[in-house]
Scaffold this motif. Structure first.
Motif, PDB file in Angstrom:
ATOM      1  N   PHE A 208      -4.041  12.847  18.838  1.00 53.54           N
ATOM      2  CA  PHE A 208      -3.564  11.478  19.030  1.00 53.54           C
ATOM      3  C   PHE A 208      -4.494  10.703  19.951  1.00 53.54           C
ATOM      4  CE2 PHE A 208      -0.926   8.232  21.060  1.00 53.54           C
ATOM      5  CZ  PHE A 208      -0.301   7.652  19.964  1.00 53.54           C
ATOM      6  N   GLU A 209      -5.044  11.385  20.940  1.00 51.93           N
ATOM      7  CA  GLU A 209      -5.909  10.719  21.903  1.00 51.93           C
ATOM      8  C   GLU A 209      -7.249  10.304  21.307  1.00 51.93           C
ATOM      9  OE1 GLU A 209      -5.884  13.600  25.022  1.00 51.93           O
ATOM     10  OE2 GLU A 209      -4.034  12.837  25.890  1.00 51.93           O
ATOM     11  N   THR A 210      -7.573  10.792  20.112  1.00 48.72           N
ATOM     12  CA  THR A 210      -8.810  10.367  19.458  1.00 48.72           C
ATOM     13  C   THR A 210      -8.621   9.068  18.666  1.00 48.72           C
ATOM     14  OG1 THR A 210      -8.460  11.590  17.383  1.00 48.72           O
ATOM     15  CG2 THR A 210      -9.483  12.793  19.209  1.00 48.72           C
ATOM     16  N   LEU A 211      -7.388   8.624  18.494  1.00 54.18           N
ATOM     17  CA  LEU A 211      -7.134   7.390  17.756  1.00 54.18           C
ATOM     18  C   LEU A 211      -7.515   6.180  18.601  1.00 54.18           C
ATOM     19  CD1 LEU A 211      -3.592   8.084  16.202  1.00 54.18           C
ATOM     20  CD2 LEU A 211      -5.846   8.618  15.242  1.00 54.18           C
ATOM     21  N   THR A 212      -8.036   5.157  17.951  1.00 58.06           N
ATOM     22  CA  THR A 212      -8.303   3.906  18.654  1.00 58.06           C
ATOM     23  C   THR A 212      -6.974   3.205  18.927  1.00 58.06           C
ATOM     24  OG1 THR A 212      -8.440   2.604  16.631  1.00 58.06           O
ATOM     25  CG2 THR A 212     -10.475   3.668  17.389  1.00 58.06           C
ATOM     26  N   PRO A 213      -6.934   2.246  19.866  1.00 61.35           N
ATOM     27  CA  PRO A 213      -5.688   1.521  20.121  1.00 61.35           C
ATOM     28  C   PRO A 213      -5.102   0.892  18.855  1.00 61.35           C
ATOM     29  CG  PRO A 213      -7.244   1.086  21.883  1.00 61.35           C
ATOM     30  CD  PRO A 213      -7.990   1.876  20.846  1.00 61.35           C
ATOM     31  N   ARG A 214      -5.951   0.367  17.982  1.00 66.67           N
ATOM     32  CA  ARG A 214      -5.454  -0.229  16.742  1.00 66.67           C
ATOM     33  C   ARG A 214      -4.850   0.825  15.820  1.00 66.67           C
ATOM     34  NH1 ARG A 214      -3.748  -5.001  15.630  1.00 66.67           N
ATOM     35  NH2 ARG A 214      -5.705  -6.117  15.982  1.00 66.67           N
ATOM     36  N   GLU A 215      -5.498   1.979  15.755  1.00 63.75           N
ATOM     37  CA  GLU A 215      -4.965   3.057  14.913  1.00 63.75           C
ATOM     38  C   GLU A 215      -3.621   3.537  15.439  1.00 63.75           C
ATOM     39  OE1 GLU A 215      -9.287   4.804  13.360  1.00 63.75           O
ATOM     40  OE2 GLU A 215      -8.268   5.708  15.090  1.00 63.75           O
ATOM     41  N   ILE A 244      -7.358   1.451   5.346  1.00 58.32           N
ATOM     42  CA  ILE A 244      -8.489   2.158   5.963  1.00 58.32           C
ATOM     43  C   ILE A 244      -8.043   2.822   7.270  1.00 58.32           C
ATOM     44  CG2 ILE A 244     -10.739   1.849   7.076  1.00 58.32           C
ATOM     45  CD1 ILE A 244     -11.272  -0.387   5.026  1.00 58.32           C
ATOM     46  N   HIS A 245      -7.288   2.073   8.066  1.00 62.02           N
ATOM     47  CA  HIS A 245      -6.789   2.635   9.321  1.00 62.02           C
ATOM     48  C   HIS A 245      -5.907   3.858   9.062  1.00 62.02           C
ATOM     49  CE1 HIS A 245      -8.466  -0.091  12.177  1.00 62.02           C
ATOM     50  NE2 HIS A 245      -7.793  -1.159  11.768  1.00 62.02           N
ATOM     51  N   ARG A 246      -5.049   3.759   8.044  1.00 65.67           N
ATOM     52  CA  ARG A 246      -4.148   4.877   7.768  1.00 65.67           C
ATOM     53  C   ARG A 246      -4.923   6.105   7.291  1.00 65.67           C
ATOM     54  NH1 ARG A 246       1.686   3.260   5.345  1.00 65.67           N
ATOM     55  NH2 ARG A 246       1.776   5.531   5.488  1.00 65.67           N
ATOM     56  N   GLY A 247      -5.987   5.869   6.553  1.00 63.87           N
ATOM     57  CA  GLY A 247      -6.822   6.990   6.137  1.00 63.87           C
ATOM     58  C   GLY A 247      -7.469   7.677   7.333  1.00 63.87           C
ATOM     59  N   ASN A 248      -7.967   6.858   8.276  1.00 65.33           N
ATOM     60  CA  ASN A 248      -8.569   7.414   9.488  1.00 65.33           C
ATOM     61  C   ASN A 248      -7.537   8.178  10.323  1.00 65.33           C
ATOM     62  OD1 ASN A 248     -11.090   6.348   8.893  1.00 65.33           O
ATOM     63  ND2 ASN A 248     -10.741   4.468  10.073  1.00 65.33           N
ATOM     64  N   GLY A 254      -4.983  15.185  11.139  1.00 68.65           N
ATOM     65  CA  GLY A 254      -4.858  16.381  10.311  1.00 68.65           C
ATOM     66  C   GLY A 254      -3.567  16.403   9.523  1.00 68.65           C
ATOM     67  N   ALA A 255      -3.057  15.212   9.185  1.00 68.34           N
ATOM     68  CA  ALA A 255      -1.800  15.102   8.447  1.00 68.34           C
ATOM     69  C   ALA A 255      -2.084  14.896   6.960  1.00 68.34           C
ATOM     70  CB  ALA A 255      -0.972  13.940   8.980  1.00 68.34           C
TER      71      ALA A 255
END
Length: 283
Positions: A208-215, A244-248, A254-255
């Motif tokens: 979770f901590e690898t996600l950008t604030p927008r993600e 695109i965000h949801r894909g990232n 890893g879902a």
């Protein structure tokens, strides 16, 4: 001069706060890996700013999991009678368990809890802080440590208090060795399950901590059941950008499905996240 008098004469060193002492990591051999990892704030910033496409290294996660699996089961014995301590030590070593023996609660706190599945065999009556008082203190500090009480002066009220506090067993001396061993196995299994659950949550938190604030914002809305079109309207993006965000998000977390992402979000509830302004914003 007694040992206790000598100790007072030399002076005592203040003990560290309970939660810190009980969770203190042991000195680790060179090359050893801790069982759990968390990104600090600086690491999170590096991930967000420089490695947007970063995914958690599966080799690292596997190595951490293996370190946890290899950690030897350890039994902590706290009893002020040296003969009882040595007798229990011999018994537990005979069934290939790691044992640490202490004469009082402060002695244990000075060393700290081992980074391994652990069970505590605790005498009710001890010099200074008694066993039941220590159990209450652990509970107040939200420290989960399976406890088996032993005593030569127990009564029903003590037994009820101990079991209500979550003790595995309350044994009156002399007790059957097999009863103690059965209770210890139960306690170690409970602590092993707790550690495995904590490791799983730590891995999800690291992802979770690898996600950008927008993600993170998109993930919050996605796991609440919003459709891509609704998410796009809510945060002012195009529907294609949301996809695109949801894909990232799926790749980094890893879902493989929305259901799996929702389950991950449930496990993150209430956890502090490094590099963020607060707790994970999951519904």
């Amino acid at each position: 001069m007694t040992a206790e008098t000598g100790k007072r004469a030399r002076g005592t060193t203040p003990h560290p706060p309970l939660a810190c002492a009980i969770r203190r990591r042991p000195i680790m051999a060179q090359g050893a890996e801790p069982a759990q990892r968390k990104l600090d704030s600086a690491s999170a910033d590096i991930v967000w700013n420089r490695l947007t496409g970063y995914s958690i290294d599966p080799v690292t996660l596997q190595r951490d999991a293996q370190a946890m699996a290899d950690a030897p089961d350890t039994v902590i014995v706290i009893d002020d009678d040296p003969d009882v301590r040595e007798s229990l030590g011999r018994l537990l070593r005979s069934v290939q368990l790691q044992v640490r023996l202490y004469g009082s609660v402060p002695e244990f706190l000075d060393v700290g809890r081992p980074d391994a599945p652990t069970c505590l065999v605790l005498d009710v009556r001890l010099p200074g802080q008694g066993g039941l008082d220590f159990q209450r203190e652990l509970s107040s500090a939200s420290v989960e440590l399976p406890i088996i009480f032993i005593t030569g002066h127990g009564d029903i009220a003590m037994s009820v208090q101990a079991m209500k506090g979550g003790a595995i067993e309350f044994l009156t001396k002399p007790f059957r060795e097999q009863d103690l061993l059965d209770a210890i196995r139960s306690g170690l299994e409970r602590d092993r399950a707790r550690r495995e659950k904590a490791q799983a949550v730590a891995e999800i938190q690291a992802r979770f901590e690898t996600l950008t604030p927008r993600e993170r914002e998109v993930m919050t809305l996605a796991v609440s059941g919003r459709l891509n079109k609704q998410i796009a309207v809510a945060i002012g993006l195009s529907e294609n950008t949301v996809k695109i965000h949801r894909g990232n998000i799926s790749r980094k977390m890893g879902a493989t499905s929305l259901v799996e992402l929702v389950l991950m979000a449930e496990k993150l509830k209430g956890l502090p996240i490094a590099g963020s302004t607060g707790k994970p914003q999951v519904p």
